[in-house]
Design an enzyme around this catalytic site. Structure first.
Site, PDB file in Angstrom:
ATOM      1  N   ASN A  75      41.366  38.755   7.549  1.00  0.00           N
ATOM      2  CA  ASN A  75      42.271  39.392   8.516  1.00  0.00           C
ATOM      3  C   ASN A  75      42.051  40.904   8.408  1.00  0.00           C
ATOM      4  O   ASN A  75      42.510  41.528   7.456  1.00  0.00           O
ATOM      5  CB  ASN A  75      43.724  39.020   8.169  1.00  0.00           C
ATOM      6  CG  ASN A  75      44.735  39.777   9.007  1.00  0.00           C
ATOM      7  OD1 ASN A  75      44.377  40.415   9.998  1.00  0.00           O
ATOM      8  ND2 ASN A  75      45.997  39.704   8.617  1.00  0.00           N
ATOM      9  N   TRP A  76      41.319  41.423   9.381  1.00  0.00           N
ATOM     10  CA  TRP A  76      40.973  42.851   9.321  1.00  0.00           C
ATOM     11  C   TRP A  76      42.130  43.756   9.733  1.00  0.00           C
ATOM     12  O   TRP A  76      42.044  44.971   9.620  1.00  0.00           O
ATOM     13  CB  TRP A  76      39.735  43.123  10.187  1.00  0.00           C
ATOM     14  CG  TRP A  76      38.448  42.801   9.484  1.00  0.00           C
ATOM     15  CD1 TRP A  76      38.281  41.943   8.427  1.00  0.00           C
ATOM     16  CD2 TRP A  76      37.149  43.335   9.778  1.00  0.00           C
ATOM     17  NE1 TRP A  76      36.964  41.925   8.046  1.00  0.00           N
ATOM     18  CE2 TRP A  76      36.236  42.763   8.856  1.00  0.00           C
ATOM     19  CE3 TRP A  76      36.653  44.235  10.727  1.00  0.00           C
ATOM     20  CZ2 TRP A  76      34.873  43.072   8.856  1.00  0.00           C
ATOM     21  CZ3 TRP A  76      35.292  44.530  10.734  1.00  0.00           C
ATOM     22  CH2 TRP A  76      34.422  43.964   9.800  1.00  0.00           C
ATOM     23  N   LYS A  77      43.215  43.160  10.253  1.00  0.00           N
ATOM     24  CA  LYS A  77      44.372  43.953  10.696  1.00  0.00           C
ATOM     25  C   LYS A  77      43.897  45.067  11.643  1.00  0.00           C
ATOM     26  O   LYS A  77      42.931  44.874  12.369  1.00  0.00           O
ATOM     27  CB  LYS A  77      45.147  44.481   9.484  1.00  0.00           C
ATOM     28  CG  LYS A  77      45.477  43.355   8.500  1.00  0.00           C
ATOM     29  CD  LYS A  77      46.496  43.726   7.470  1.00  0.00           C
ATOM     30  CE  LYS A  77      46.745  42.520   6.573  1.00  0.00           C
ATOM     31  NZ  LYS A  77      47.830  42.714   5.634  1.00  0.00           N
ATOM     32  N   GLU A 112      53.567  40.810   9.396  1.00  0.00           N
ATOM     33  CA  GLU A 112      53.601  42.155  10.008  1.00  0.00           C
ATOM     34  C   GLU A 112      54.020  42.076  11.474  1.00  0.00           C
ATOM     35  O   GLU A 112      54.682  42.976  11.991  1.00  0.00           O
ATOM     36  CB  GLU A 112      52.234  42.835   9.821  1.00  0.00           C
ATOM     37  CG  GLU A 112      52.046  43.262   8.366  1.00  0.00           C
ATOM     38  CD  GLU A 112      50.608  43.283   7.875  1.00  0.00           C
ATOM     39  OE1 GLU A 112      49.674  43.287   8.697  1.00  0.00           O
ATOM     40  OE2 GLU A 112      50.425  43.284   6.640  1.00  0.00           O
ATOM     41  N   GLY A 168      43.319  39.867   3.519  1.00  0.00           N
ATOM     42  CA  GLY A 168      43.426  41.104   4.290  1.00  0.00           C
ATOM     43  C   GLY A 168      42.468  42.159   3.772  1.00  0.00           C
ATOM     44  O   GLY A 168      41.274  42.157   4.073  1.00  0.00           O
ATOM     45  N   GLY A 169      42.990  43.073   2.953  1.00  0.00           N
ATOM     46  CA  GLY A 169      42.215  44.218   2.473  1.00  0.00           C
ATOM     47  C   GLY A 169      40.834  43.865   1.941  1.00  0.00           C
ATOM     48  O   GLY A 169      39.848  44.556   2.239  1.00  0.00           O
ATOM     49  N   HIS A 229      52.058  36.280  11.748  1.00  0.00           N
ATOM     50  CA  HIS A 229      51.843  37.078  10.532  1.00  0.00           C
ATOM     51  C   HIS A 229      53.112  37.880  10.242  1.00  0.00           C
ATOM     52  O   HIS A 229      53.797  38.331  11.165  1.00  0.00           O
ATOM     53  CB  HIS A 229      50.646  38.014  10.720  1.00  0.00           C
ATOM     54  CG  HIS A 229      50.247  38.685   9.437  1.00  0.00           C
ATOM     55  ND1 HIS A 229      50.926  39.773   8.933  1.00  0.00           N
ATOM     56  CD2 HIS A 229      49.277  38.393   8.544  1.00  0.00           C
ATOM     57  CE1 HIS A 229      50.365  40.126   7.779  1.00  0.00           C
ATOM     58  NE2 HIS A 229      49.361  39.310   7.518  1.00  0.00           N
ATOM     59  N   GLY A 244      49.227  42.997   0.459  1.00  0.00           N
ATOM     60  CA  GLY A 244      48.825  44.387   0.276  1.00  0.00           C
ATOM     61  C   GLY A 244      49.435  45.060  -0.940  1.00  0.00           C
ATOM     62  O   GLY A 244      49.316  46.275  -1.104  1.00  0.00           O
ATOM     63  N   SER A 299      47.114  39.511  -1.422  1.00  0.00           N
ATOM     64  CA  SER A 299      46.417  40.113  -2.562  1.00  0.00           C
ATOM     65  C   SER A 299      45.376  39.200  -3.211  1.00  0.00           C
ATOM     66  O   SER A 299      45.207  39.214  -4.427  1.00  0.00           O
ATOM     67  CB  SER A 299      47.422  40.621  -3.595  1.00  0.00           C
ATOM     68  OG  SER A 299      48.221  41.655  -3.027  1.00  0.00           O
ATOM     69  N   GLU A 349      51.863  33.057   2.992  1.00  0.00           N
ATOM     70  CA  GLU A 349      51.705  34.433   2.539  1.00  0.00           C
ATOM     71  C   GLU A 349      53.070  34.994   2.120  1.00  0.00           C
ATOM     72  O   GLU A 349      53.866  35.400   2.981  1.00  0.00           O
ATOM     73  CB  GLU A 349      51.145  35.306   3.664  1.00  0.00           C
ATOM     74  CG  GLU A 349      49.786  34.861   4.163  1.00  0.00           C
ATOM     75  CD  GLU A 349      49.040  35.989   4.854  1.00  0.00           C
ATOM     76  OE1 GLU A 349      47.955  36.335   4.385  1.00  0.00           O
ATOM     77  OE2 GLU A 349      49.552  36.543   5.840  1.00  0.00           O
TER      78      GLU A 349
HETATM   79  P1  PGA Z   1      46.126  41.296   1.708  1.00  0.00           P
HETATM   80  O1  PGA Z   1      46.681  40.803   3.127  1.00  0.00           O
HETATM   81  O2  PGA Z   1      45.012  40.364   1.312  1.00  0.00           O
HETATM   82  O3  PGA Z   1      45.649  42.704   1.958  1.00  0.00           O
HETATM   83  O4  PGA Z   1      47.262  41.234   0.749  1.00  0.00           O
HETATM   84  C1  PGA Z   1      46.762  39.447   3.439  1.00  0.00           C
HETATM   85  C2  PGA Z   1      47.288  39.278   4.844  1.00  0.00           C
HETATM   86  O5  PGA Z   1      48.190  40.019   5.244  1.00  0.00           O
HETATM   87  O6  PGA Z   1      46.818  38.402   5.608  1.00  0.00           O
END
Ligand code: PGA
Length: 251
Positions: free
Chosen positions: A11-13, A94, A227-228, A92, A168, A206, A162
């Site tokens: 997930n590149w956000k 967010e 994500g990251g 998600h 994050g 994470s 999640e």
């Molecule tokens: P993260 O994000 O791996 O940076 O914690 C995961 C996500 O939000 O899908």
């Protein structure tokens, strides 16, 4: 026992412009070599069309609940599919926080995704306060009950667990906690939906090269939503390799 096919989802956000297409191609090249797992990169919508042809499966990060209409700034699942996506993340945390999306909205988006032929990656997860109060399983049960429509099946749906506080933050639940939650999710899906036990259940929050093997070794974790650490091949490829090591013989 037949199990869900392992999936490494990135997930590149809101990260990624044309200068990142090299990273995407490097991840795609490794994905091709790791034939025992599936890989999907949920990149910004502006990159989907430009990334098609790299061979890796692509996804959007959100979609509108309608296929078209007067909704300035939104993107429809039909548009994502047209650009080359096979998947779309819905719900998600967010989106739930930044855009006030509730479980019913998430379910509408999942249905719309299916209408466009996309696999819906439906996200659920408890907040830190809910976790501390010991409410994780009841929160997840109510999210699953409303966000996952009855027509969900192993071919059209992926669930991503999640914990909001793990996203994050560098924090993750203890391994036995992740396993307990995943087993409960699978049990709930299996009791409610035909073939529900084969719906892939990903862990997200994470995930890093350093913890990926331990997380993917858990029996009810079918992969990760990352994500990251999905932005660079130096991090994401070792995570994909960890999944292949732990679950490559599962399907
Ligand atoms: P993260 O994000 O791996 O940076 O914690 C995961 C996500 O939000 O899908």
């Amino acid at each position: 026992m037949t199990r869900a096919r392992p999936l490494a989802a990135g997930n590149w956000k809101m990260h990624g412009t044309s200068s990142d297409l090299g990273n995407l191609s490097a991840i795609a090249a490794s994905a091709k070599e790791l034939a025992t797992i599936d890989t999907v990169l949920c990149v910004p919508a502006t990159l989907i069309d430009r990334a098609r042809g790299t061979g890796v499966a692509l996804g959007g990060q959100d979609c509108h609940a309608n296929a078209a209409g007067a909704h300035t700034g939104d993107i429809s699942p039909l548009m994502l599919a047209d650009a080359g996506a096979s998947h779309v993340i819905v719900g998600h945390s967010e989106r739930r926080t930044d855009h006030g999306e509730d479980n019913a909205t998430v379910a509408s988006k999942a249905r719309a995704a299916w209408g466009a032929g996309l696999v819906a990656v439906i996200c659920i997860g408890e907040t830190e306060a809910e976790y501390r109060a010991g409410d994780t399983l009841s929160v997840l049960r109510s999210q699953l009950a409303v966000s996952v429509p009855d027509a969900a099946s192993p071919s059209n749906t992926v669930i991503a667990y999640e914990p909001v506080w793990a996203i994050g933050s560098g924090l993750t639940p203890e391994l036995p906690e992740i396993q307990t939650v995943h087993a409960a999710i699978r049990e709930g899906l299996s009791a409610r939906l035909p073939g529900g036990e084969l719906i892939p259940v990903l862990y997200g929050g994470s995930v890093k090269p350093a913890n990926a093997d331990n997380i993917f070794a858990l029996p009810d974790v079918d992969g990760g939503l990352v994500g990251g650490a999905s932005l660079s091949p130096a991090d994401f490829v070792p995570i994909m390799q960890a999944l292949a090591r732990q679950k490559g013989n599962q399907a």
